[in-house]
Design a protein around this motif. Structure first.
Motif, PDB file in Angstrom:
ATOM      1  N   THR A  51       0.812  -1.210   0.000  1.00 39.24           N
ATOM      2  CA  THR A  51       0.000   0.000   0.000  1.00 39.24           C
ATOM      3  C   THR A  51       0.848   1.264   0.000  1.00 39.24           C
ATOM      4  OG1 THR A  51      -1.782   1.158   1.180  1.00 39.24           O
ATOM      5  CG2 THR A  51      -0.172   0.001   2.543  1.00 39.24           C
ATOM      6  N   GLY A  52       0.277   2.308  -0.483  1.00 38.36           N
ATOM      7  CA  GLY A  52       0.816   3.657  -0.329  1.00 38.36           C
ATOM      8  C   GLY A  52      -0.177   4.384   0.570  1.00 38.36           C
ATOM      9  N   SER A  53      -0.105   4.112   1.849  1.00 40.75           N
ATOM     10  CA  SER A  53      -1.158   4.484   2.794  1.00 40.75           C
ATOM     11  C   SER A  53      -1.475   5.968   2.867  1.00 40.75           C
ATOM     12  CB  SER A  53      -0.809   3.976   4.192  1.00 40.75           C
ATOM     13  OG  SER A  53       0.314   4.685   4.701  1.00 40.75           O
ATOM     14  N   GLY A  57      -5.014   6.752  -3.511  1.00 37.78           N
ATOM     15  CA  GLY A  57      -6.463   6.856  -3.343  1.00 37.78           C
ATOM     16  C   GLY A  57      -7.170   5.514  -3.248  1.00 37.78           C
ATOM     17  N   TRP A  58      -6.795   4.564  -4.109  1.00 38.75           N
ATOM     18  CA  TRP A  58      -7.431   3.242  -4.082  1.00 38.75           C
ATOM     19  C   TRP A  58      -7.054   2.482  -2.813  1.00 38.75           C
ATOM     20  CZ3 TRP A  58     -11.533   2.461  -6.768  1.00 38.75           C
ATOM     21  CH2 TRP A  58     -11.710   3.119  -7.983  1.00 38.75           C
ATOM     22  N   CYS A  59      -5.852   2.697  -2.313  1.00 40.93           N
ATOM     23  CA  CYS A  59      -5.429   2.066  -1.054  1.00 40.93           C
ATOM     24  C   CYS A  59      -6.267   2.593   0.102  1.00 40.93           C
ATOM     25  CB  CYS A  59      -3.951   2.358  -0.775  1.00 40.93           C
ATOM     26  SG  CYS A  59      -2.817   1.778  -2.046  1.00 40.93           S
ATOM     27  N   LYS A  60      -6.462   3.904   0.131  1.00 41.44           N
ATOM     28  CA  LYS A  60      -7.274   4.504   1.186  1.00 41.44           C
ATOM     29  C   LYS A  60      -8.716   4.007   1.115  1.00 41.44           C
ATOM     30  CE  LYS A  60      -4.600   8.781   1.556  1.00 41.44           C
ATOM     31  NZ  LYS A  60      -4.666  10.242   1.428  1.00 41.44           N
ATOM     32  N   ASP A 106      10.218  -6.175  -4.684  1.00 42.47           N
ATOM     33  CA  ASP A 106      10.979  -6.791  -5.776  1.00 42.47           C
ATOM     34  C   ASP A 106      10.640  -8.273  -5.909  1.00 42.47           C
ATOM     35  OD1 ASP A 106      12.236  -4.397  -6.386  1.00 42.47           O
ATOM     36  OD2 ASP A 106      14.059  -4.875  -5.254  1.00 42.47           O
ATOM     37  N   GLN A 107      10.617  -8.978  -4.791  1.00 43.23           N
ATOM     38  CA  GLN A 107      10.356 -10.420  -4.803  1.00 43.23           C
ATOM     39  C   GLN A 107       9.011 -10.744  -5.450  1.00 43.23           C
ATOM     40  OE1 GLN A 107      10.674 -12.375  -0.955  1.00 43.23           O
ATOM     41  NE2 GLN A 107       9.152 -13.889  -1.545  1.00 43.23           N
ATOM     42  N   PHE A 108       7.986  -9.974  -5.101  1.00 41.60           N
ATOM     43  CA  PHE A 108       6.646 -10.245  -5.615  1.00 41.60           C
ATOM     44  C   PHE A 108       6.320  -9.447  -6.880  1.00 41.60           C
ATOM     45  CE2 PHE A 108       6.187 -11.720  -1.196  1.00 41.60           C
ATOM     46  CZ  PHE A 108       5.640 -12.974  -1.433  1.00 41.60           C
ATOM     47  N   LYS A 109       7.301  -8.704  -7.387  1.00 39.25           N
ATOM     48  CA  LYS A 109       7.138  -7.933  -8.630  1.00 39.25           C
ATOM     49  C   LYS A 109       5.883  -7.045  -8.603  1.00 39.25           C
ATOM     50  CE  LYS A 109       9.615 -11.438 -11.309  1.00 39.25           C
ATOM     51  NZ  LYS A 109      10.349 -11.933 -10.184  1.00 39.25           N
ATOM     52  N   ILE A 110       5.832  -6.208  -7.578  1.00 43.63           N
ATOM     53  CA  ILE A 110       4.696  -5.303  -7.401  1.00 43.63           C
ATOM     54  C   ILE A 110       4.823  -4.151  -8.389  1.00 43.63           C
ATOM     55  CG2 ILE A 110       3.491  -3.774  -5.784  1.00 43.63           C
ATOM     56  CD1 ILE A 110       3.389  -6.844  -5.136  1.00 43.63           C
ATOM     57  N   GLU A 111       3.751  -3.933  -9.146  1.00 44.25           N
ATOM     58  CA  GLU A 111       3.753  -2.881 -10.168  1.00 44.25           C
ATOM     59  C   GLU A 111       2.797  -1.741  -9.856  1.00 44.25           C
ATOM     60  OE1 GLU A 111       3.084  -4.795 -13.913  1.00 44.25           O
ATOM     61  OE2 GLU A 111       4.943  -5.946 -13.781  1.00 44.25           O
ATOM     62  N   GLY A 112       1.942  -1.907  -8.863  1.00 43.43           N
ATOM     63  CA  GLY A 112       0.988  -0.858  -8.527  1.00 43.43           C
ATOM     64  C   GLY A 112       0.383  -1.102  -7.160  1.00 43.43           C
ATOM     65  N   TYR A 113      -0.333  -0.091  -6.681  1.00 37.25           N
ATOM     66  CA  TYR A 113      -0.946  -0.153  -5.358  1.00 37.25           C
ATOM     67  C   TYR A 113      -2.437   0.129  -5.474  1.00 37.25           C
ATOM     68  CZ  TYR A 113       3.943   0.530  -4.193  1.00 37.25           C
ATOM     69  OH  TYR A 113       5.305   0.408  -4.126  1.00 37.25           O
ATOM     70  N   PRO A 114      -3.248  -0.492  -4.659  1.00 35.42           N
ATOM     71  CA  PRO A 114      -2.900  -1.557  -3.726  1.00 35.42           C
ATOM     72  C   PRO A 114      -2.732  -2.885  -4.458  1.00 35.42           C
ATOM     73  CG  PRO A 114      -5.259  -1.202  -3.651  1.00 35.42           C
ATOM     74  CD  PRO A 114      -4.690  -0.184  -4.611  1.00 35.42           C
ATOM     75  N   THR A 115      -1.826  -3.679  -3.992  1.00 37.29           N
ATOM     76  CA  THR A 115      -1.702  -5.066  -4.426  1.00 37.29           C
ATOM     77  C   THR A 115      -1.789  -5.917  -3.164  1.00 37.29           C
ATOM     78  OG1 THR A 115      -0.316  -4.528  -6.332  1.00 37.29           O
ATOM     79  CG2 THR A 115      -0.243  -6.797  -5.531  1.00 37.29           C
ATOM     80  N   TYR A 131      -8.075  -3.830  -5.287  1.00 37.90           N
ATOM     81  CA  TYR A 131      -9.318  -3.274  -4.779  1.00 37.90           C
ATOM     82  C   TYR A 131     -10.470  -4.056  -5.408  1.00 37.90           C
ATOM     83  CZ  TYR A 131     -13.268  -0.173  -4.178  1.00 37.90           C
ATOM     84  OH  TYR A 131     -14.501   0.330  -3.859  1.00 37.90           O
ATOM     85  N   GLU A 132     -11.461  -4.378  -4.613  1.00 35.67           N
ATOM     86  CA  GLU A 132     -12.677  -5.044  -5.081  1.00 35.67           C
ATOM     87  C   GLU A 132     -13.861  -4.234  -4.583  1.00 35.67           C
ATOM     88  OE1 GLU A 132     -13.109  -8.140  -6.671  1.00 35.67           O
ATOM     89  OE2 GLU A 132     -10.950  -8.551  -6.824  1.00 35.67           O
ATOM     90  N   GLU A 133     -14.801  -3.937  -5.462  1.00 36.49           N
ATOM     91  CA  GLU A 133     -16.014  -3.239  -5.046  1.00 36.49           C
ATOM     92  C   GLU A 133     -16.882  -4.165  -4.211  1.00 36.49           C
ATOM     93  OE1 GLU A 133     -18.174  -1.562  -8.285  1.00 36.49           O
ATOM     94  OE2 GLU A 133     -16.629  -0.073  -8.702  1.00 36.49           O
ATOM     95  N   GLY A 134     -17.719  -3.583  -3.384  1.00 39.50           N
ATOM     96  CA  GLY A 134     -18.680  -4.373  -2.631  1.00 39.50           C
ATOM     97  C   GLY A 134     -18.408  -4.433  -1.149  1.00 39.50           C
ATOM     98  N   GLY A 135     -17.389  -3.742  -0.677  1.00 43.86           N
ATOM     99  CA  GLY A 135     -17.114  -3.671   0.743  1.00 43.86           C
ATOM    100  C   GLY A 135     -16.586  -4.965   1.334  1.00 43.86           C
ATOM    101  N   ALA A 136     -16.659  -5.025   2.657  1.00 49.70           N
ATOM    102  CA  ALA A 136     -16.084  -6.152   3.393  1.00 49.70           C
ATOM    103  C   ALA A 136     -16.780  -7.461   3.062  1.00 49.70           C
ATOM    104  CB  ALA A 136     -16.139  -5.875   4.890  1.00 49.70           C
ATOM    105  N   ALA A 137     -18.101  -7.449   2.914  1.00 50.00           N
ATOM    106  CA  ALA A 137     -18.835  -8.694   2.631  1.00 50.00           C
ATOM    107  C   ALA A 137     -18.339  -9.327   1.334  1.00 50.00           C
ATOM    108  CB  ALA A 137     -20.335  -8.421   2.561  1.00 50.00           C
ATOM    109  N   ASN A 138     -18.197  -8.531   0.301  1.00 45.00           N
ATOM    110  CA  ASN A 138     -17.711  -9.063  -0.969  1.00 45.00           C
ATOM    111  C   ASN A 138     -16.263  -9.509  -0.864  1.00 45.00           C
ATOM    112  OD1 ASN A 138     -17.967  -9.594  -3.886  1.00 45.00           O
ATOM    113  ND2 ASN A 138     -16.417  -7.994  -4.016  1.00 45.00           N
TER     114      ASN A 138
END
Length: 153
Positions: A51-53, A57-60, A106-115, A131-138
């Motif tokens: 995350t980029g806490s 924006g998507w992380c937040k 580097d190990q997980f080859k992260i290209e964007g946030y959030p991952t 990020y997944e829409e639908g909140g905690a339940a989804n």
């Protein structure tokens, strides 16, 4: 004068603890190796939040809609060890945490946030999410699928 000092002291404490707290709240660690050991000992999976806490924006949004919700906390408590791997722009991480986070990036080859990466107690990647829409339940439903997948492996 005493009330000004008291207000200043309370404000200082609130700011100090705010810097230590994760937006998602308690239950998160920043120590990857300790998380793997705990997951292995307790037969859990590890949820890595890259995350980029303080700037992403998507992380937040993910944190607000999912990670900070009691429904998510209750669901993950007995199933996952939660690890925050932060790449902030404003706040300063200690040197060891920063080093660990960049190595894992580097190990997980992260290209964007959030991952979000789910690994087993040995660090083997099972699933990669964002990020997944639908909140905690989804999100919990998605994680149920990941748990089922991990049992087939």
């Amino acid at each position: 004068m005493k009330s000004i000092l008291r207000i200043s002291f309370v404000s200082f404490l609130l700011l100090a603890f705010a810097g230590l707290a994760r937006a998602g709240g308690e239950g998160w660690t920043t120590d990857y190796q300790a998380a793997l050991a705990k997951a292995k000992a307790e037969n859990k999976l590890v949820l890595l939040d890259f995350t980029g806490s303080d700037w992403c924006g998507w992380c937040k949004r993910l944190d607000k809609e999912v990670f900070s919700q009691q429904e998510f906390k209750d669901f993950t408590q007995d199933r996952f060890v939660l690890v925050e791997l932060d790449f902030p722009r404003k706040k300063k991480l200690d040197e060891a945490t920063q080093k660990q986070n960049f190595e894992l990036q580097d190990q997980f080859k992260i290209e964007g946030y959030p991952t979000i990466i789910i690994v087993d107690g040995d660090g083997k990647e099972i699933e990669r999410l964002g990020y997944e829409e639908g909140g905690a339940a989804n999100y919990n439903k998605v994680l149920e699928g990941v748990i089922a997948k991990s049992k087939k492996s």
